[in-house]
Design a protein around this motif. Structure first.
Motif, PDB file in Angstrom:
ATOM      1  N   VAL A  25       0.843  -1.203   0.000  1.00  0.00           N
ATOM      2  CA  VAL A  25       0.000   0.000   0.000  1.00  0.00           C
ATOM      3  C   VAL A  25       0.879   1.254   0.000  1.00  0.00           C
ATOM      4  O   VAL A  25       0.624   2.206  -0.748  1.00  0.00           O
ATOM      5  N   GLY A  26       1.925   1.257   0.791  1.00  0.00           N
ATOM      6  CA  GLY A  26       2.842   2.405   0.808  1.00  0.00           C
ATOM      7  C   GLY A  26       3.496   2.624  -0.544  1.00  0.00           C
ATOM      8  O   GLY A  26       3.619   3.755  -1.019  1.00  0.00           O
ATOM      9  N   VAL A  28       2.285   1.788  -3.474  1.00  0.00           N
ATOM     10  CA  VAL A  28       1.275   2.289  -4.404  1.00  0.00           C
ATOM     11  C   VAL A  28       1.032   3.777  -4.166  1.00  0.00           C
ATOM     12  O   VAL A  28       0.968   4.573  -5.115  1.00  0.00           O
ATOM     13  N   VAL A  29       0.907   4.182  -2.916  1.00  0.00           N
ATOM     14  CA  VAL A  29       0.658   5.591  -2.599  1.00  0.00           C
ATOM     15  C   VAL A  29       1.837   6.462  -3.043  1.00  0.00           C
ATOM     16  O   VAL A  29       1.656   7.509  -3.678  1.00  0.00           O
ATOM     17  N   VAL A  30       3.062   6.050  -2.734  1.00  0.00           N
ATOM     18  CA  VAL A  30       4.236   6.824  -3.128  1.00  0.00           C
ATOM     19  C   VAL A  30       4.348   6.878  -4.646  1.00  0.00           C
ATOM     20  O   VAL A  30       4.609   7.933  -5.232  1.00  0.00           O
ATOM     21  N   HIS A  32       1.940   6.674  -6.832  1.00  0.00           N
ATOM     22  CA  HIS A  32       0.881   7.556  -7.337  1.00  0.00           C
ATOM     23  C   HIS A  32       1.264   9.020  -7.169  1.00  0.00           C
ATOM     24  O   HIS A  32       1.093   9.827  -8.084  1.00  0.00           O
ATOM     25  N   ARG A  33       1.817   9.363  -6.027  1.00  0.00           N
ATOM     26  CA  ARG A  33       2.228  10.753  -5.794  1.00  0.00           C
ATOM     27  C   ARG A  33       3.369  11.159  -6.715  1.00  0.00           C
ATOM     28  O   ARG A  33       3.414  12.285  -7.207  1.00  0.00           O
ATOM     29  N   GLU A  36       1.968  11.867 -10.147  1.00  0.00           N
ATOM     30  CA  GLU A  36       1.266  13.156 -10.197  1.00  0.00           C
ATOM     31  C   GLU A  36       2.260  14.308 -10.290  1.00  0.00           C
ATOM     32  O   GLU A  36       2.028  15.277 -10.986  1.00  0.00           O
TER      33      GLU A  36
END
Length: 161
Positions: A25-26, A28-30, A32-33, A36
């Motif tokens: 999950v970490g 994926v979040v990193v 994604h950021r 962006e």
């Protein structure tokens, strides 16, 4: 296997699974950021390029195609100017210092860059001459905003308190 060993194995398995899930999950979040933020940092937009943002799509494409053509044509001159500047900075560190030679190389680099810049600006004027007045005004406004006087690249004196 004893009940105690089984309980310890179950707890260890749950802890390991939670760690793996947290890592995924970490990640994926990193990721994604980073995706962006990437367009703004990886592909900074050049001022002359953004000057045509207000033009209709067909004229914007033609303007940018003209800039691409100019970029291909002036690449050798810009490389020569960078090489001259690099040589000048290298000469600056030499002993004994040959100040006139350093100044001459820097002057050559500036002259090449100004020749290139003048050619590109002349091509922009030629392009704008064929635009309708409203679009020419929009391009002019974009050029004013993107240039060193109107844009953020301007050197401004520090603010007085």
């Amino acid at each position: 296997m004893s009940p105690r060993a089984l309980t310890l194995a179950l707890i260890a398995s749950v802890a390991l699974n939670l760690f793996v899930i947290g890592a995924v999950v970490g990640g994926v979040v990193v990721g994604h950021r980073l995706r962006e933020a990437a367009p703004a940092t990886v592909h900074p937009r050049q001022p002359l390029w953004t000057a045509a943002d207000a033009l209709p799509p067909e004229h914007r494409r033609a303007y940018r195609q003209m800039l691409r053509g100019e970029a291909v044509g002036v690449g050798d001159q810009l490389r020569q100017a960078r090489r001259a500047r690099r040589e000048a900075w290298t000469q600056l560190g030499a002993e004994p210092l040959d100040r006139p030679a350093v100044a001459r190389r820097l002057s050559e680099a500036r002259a090449l860059e100004m020749t290139v810049r003048g050619g590109v600006e002349d091509r922009i004027v030629d392009f704008a001459a064929d635009l309708p007045p409203a679009e020419r005004a929009a391009l002019a406004e974009g050029l004013v905003r993107s240039g060193p006087v109107g844009g953020q690249r301007a050197l401004r004196p520090p603010r007085q308190p």
